[in-house]
Motif scaffolding. Structure first.
Motif, PDB file in Angstrom:
ATOM      1  N   THR A  82       0.617  -1.339  -0.418  1.00 21.78           N
ATOM      2  CA  THR A  82       0.346   0.410   0.472  1.00 21.78           C
ATOM      3  C   THR A  82       1.154   0.989  -0.313  1.00 21.78           C
ATOM      4  O   THR A  82       0.650   2.247  -0.636  1.00 21.78           O
ATOM      5  N   LEU A  83       1.833   1.581   1.126  1.00 16.57           N
ATOM      6  CA  LEU A  83       3.493   2.099   0.395  1.00 16.57           C
ATOM      7  C   LEU A  83       3.310   2.849  -0.878  1.00 16.57           C
ATOM      8  O   LEU A  83       3.991   3.469  -0.798  1.00 16.57           O
ATOM      9  N   ALA A  84       3.614   1.708  -1.915  1.00 15.35           N
ATOM     10  CA  ALA A  84       4.424   1.544  -2.286  1.00 15.35           C
ATOM     11  C   ALA A  84       3.301   1.722  -3.265  1.00 15.35           C
ATOM     12  O   ALA A  84       3.807   3.075  -4.330  1.00 15.35           O
ATOM     13  N   GLY A  85       1.673   1.985  -3.569  1.00 14.87           N
ATOM     14  CA  GLY A  85       1.164   1.905  -4.379  1.00 14.87           C
ATOM     15  C   GLY A  85       0.361   3.496  -4.127  1.00 14.87           C
ATOM     16  O   GLY A  85      -0.156   4.091  -5.267  1.00 14.87           O
ATOM     17  N   GLY A  86       1.222   4.303  -3.195  1.00 15.29           N
ATOM     18  CA  GLY A  86       0.771   5.662  -2.459  1.00 15.29           C
ATOM     19  C   GLY A  86       1.167   6.237  -3.917  1.00 15.29           C
ATOM     20  O   GLY A  86       0.935   7.430  -3.604  1.00 15.29           O
ATOM     21  N   PHE A  87       2.536   5.875  -4.231  1.00 21.31           N
ATOM     22  CA  PHE A  87       3.259   6.712  -5.776  1.00 21.31           C
ATOM     23  C   PHE A  87       2.645   6.493  -6.623  1.00 21.31           C
ATOM     24  O   PHE A  87       2.863   7.428  -7.914  1.00 21.31           O
ATOM     25  N   SER A  88       1.800   6.146  -6.546  1.00 18.53           N
ATOM     26  CA  SER A  88       0.615   5.972  -8.074  1.00 18.53           C
ATOM     27  C   SER A  88      -0.059   6.685  -9.065  1.00 18.53           C
ATOM     28  O   SER A  88       0.474   6.787  -9.625  1.00 18.53           O
ATOM     29  N   SER A  89      -0.211   8.068  -7.751  1.00 16.21           N
ATOM     30  CA  SER A  89      -0.714   9.405  -8.198  1.00 16.21           C
ATOM     31  C   SER A  89       0.574   9.923  -9.196  1.00 16.21           C
ATOM     32  O   SER A  89       0.228  11.253  -9.712  1.00 16.21           O
ATOM     33  N   LEU A  90       2.043   9.924  -8.171  1.00 16.05           N
ATOM     34  CA  LEU A  90       3.005  10.392  -8.959  1.00 16.05           C
ATOM     35  C   LEU A  90       3.431   9.412 -10.661  1.00 16.05           C
ATOM     36  O   LEU A  90       4.490  10.038 -11.209  1.00 16.05           O
ATOM     37  N   GLU A  91       3.037   8.621 -11.051  1.00 14.28           N
ATOM     38  CA  GLU A  91       2.695   7.441 -11.359  1.00 14.28           C
ATOM     39  C   GLU A  91       4.865   6.992 -11.936  1.00 14.28           C
ATOM     40  O   GLU A  91       5.155   7.213 -12.818  1.00 14.28           O
ATOM     41  N   ALA A  92       4.543   6.904 -10.552  1.00 15.70           N
ATOM     42  CA  ALA A  92       6.062   6.758  -9.846  1.00 15.70           C
ATOM     43  C   ALA A  92       6.646   5.179 -10.811  1.00 15.70           C
ATOM     44  O   ALA A  92       5.023   4.067 -10.523  1.00 15.70           O
ATOM     45  N   ALA A  93       7.667   5.034 -10.853  1.00 20.68           N
ATOM     46  CA  ALA A  93       7.803   3.666 -11.382  1.00 20.68           C
ATOM     47  C   ALA A  93       8.708   3.036 -10.209  1.00 20.68           C
ATOM     48  O   ALA A  93       9.096   3.723  -9.965  1.00 20.68           O
ATOM     49  N   VAL A  94       8.244   1.754  -9.623  1.00 18.76           N
ATOM     50  CA  VAL A  94       9.035   1.809  -8.149  1.00 18.76           C
ATOM     51  C   VAL A  94      10.163  -0.067  -8.679  1.00 18.76           C
ATOM     52  O   VAL A  94       9.372  -0.605  -9.222  1.00 18.76           O
ATOM     53  N   HIS A  95      10.761   0.626  -7.717  1.00 20.47           N
ATOM     54  CA  HIS A  95      12.568  -0.855  -8.229  1.00 20.47           C
ATOM     55  C   HIS A  95      12.667  -0.708  -7.046  1.00 20.47           C
ATOM     56  O   HIS A  95      12.806  -0.296  -5.675  1.00 20.47           O
ATOM     57  N   TRP A  96      12.680  -2.054  -6.449  1.00 25.64           N
ATOM     58  CA  TRP A  96      13.221  -3.047  -5.113  1.00 25.64           C
ATOM     59  C   TRP A  96      14.034  -4.250  -6.013  1.00 25.64           C
ATOM     60  O   TRP A  96      13.861  -4.278  -6.915  1.00 25.64           O
ATOM     61  N   LYS A  97      15.356  -4.539  -4.488  1.00 27.39           N
ATOM     62  CA  LYS A  97      15.697  -5.480  -4.783  1.00 27.39           C
ATOM     63  C   LYS A  97      15.547  -6.482  -3.658  1.00 27.39           C
ATOM     64  O   LYS A  97      14.780  -6.046  -3.202  1.00 27.39           O
ATOM     65  N   GLY A  98      15.464  -7.546  -4.037  1.00 27.08           N
ATOM     66  CA  GLY A  98      14.940  -8.609  -3.191  1.00 27.08           C
ATOM     67  C   GLY A  98      15.550 -10.168  -3.144  1.00 27.08           C
ATOM     68  O   GLY A  98      15.997 -10.373  -4.237  1.00 27.08           O
ATOM     69  N   PRO A  99      14.420 -10.821  -2.751  1.00 25.94           N
ATOM     70  CA  PRO A  99      15.402 -12.503  -2.884  1.00 25.94           C
ATOM     71  C   PRO A  99      14.033 -13.388  -3.903  1.00 25.94           C
ATOM     72  O   PRO A  99      13.131 -12.356  -4.176  1.00 25.94           O
ATOM     73  N   ASP A 100      15.079 -14.120  -3.943  1.00 18.74           N
ATOM     74  CA  ASP A 100      13.890 -14.870  -4.604  1.00 18.74           C
ATOM     75  C   ASP A 100      13.335 -16.533  -3.886  1.00 18.74           C
ATOM     76  O   ASP A 100      14.315 -17.189  -3.290  1.00 18.74           O
TER      77      ASP A 100
END
Length: 171
Positions: free
Chosen positions: A96-114
């Motif tokens: 939800t926090l990451a989705g909150g940037f959708s009004s900016l049409e932001a791309a969200v990038h992250w690194k994580g495990p598989d």
């Protein structure tokens, strides 16, 4: 909730709760948090968020937000420098926090495990993997690694593991 990026203690505490149940996590002291995750990377300190819920300290997120301006558009990018959660509800709060940037049409990038726990909550068409770098750490003290890993209380079981390592034959 948003908190200042100058105190790694609440992040360390949350990470400790999450790391005990995940493979491949490396212990992080306060200097590590300050130098690698909370440092100003040239555009100001990162934004730090803590997730709390009925079960206690649920998770954390360290994010940087940047804008790329051109004559025709503004592109906003959010980088998940580090985040983690102790429950599905906390992961959903981070989503939800990451989705909150959708009004900016932001791309969200992250690194994580598989597999990345956050990615498992997204519909397939909403996520695009840009790159995958697999790495591995060699365990050179197998009994010590299992003893120090930590397991959920009440967990019982037995496992026999055979290790044959030509590079580190003492394991």
């Amino acid at each position: 909730r948003s908190v200042p990026a100058d105190d790694p203690a609440p992040l360390q505490e949350r990470f400790g709760r999450v790391a005990a149940g995940r493979s491949g996590q490396v212990d992080r002291d306060a200097d590590w948090w300050r130098h690698f995750l909370l440092a100003d990377r040239g555009s100001g300190p990162p934004q730090v968020f803590l997730v709390d819920g009925p079960g206690g300290h649920g998770g954390w997120a360290v994010l940087t937000v940047s804008n790329n301006l051109s004559a025709s558009e503004v592109r906003t990018s959010v980088e998940g420098v580090d985040w983690g959660a102790a429950s599905e509800a906390a992961w959903r709060s981070l989503l939800t926090l990451a989705g909150g940037f959708s009004s900016l049409e932001a791309a969200v990038h992250w690194k994580g495990p598989d597999p990345e726990p956050l990615a498992l909550l997204l519909p397939e068409q909403d996520i695009r993997q840009l790159r995958q770098d697999r790495w591995m750490a060699r365990v050179v003290d197998v009994p010590g690694a299992f003893a120090a890993r930590g397991y959920p209380s009440g967990l019982r079981g037995r496992i026999t593991i055979g290790v044959d390592d030509d590079i580190c034959p003492w394991v």
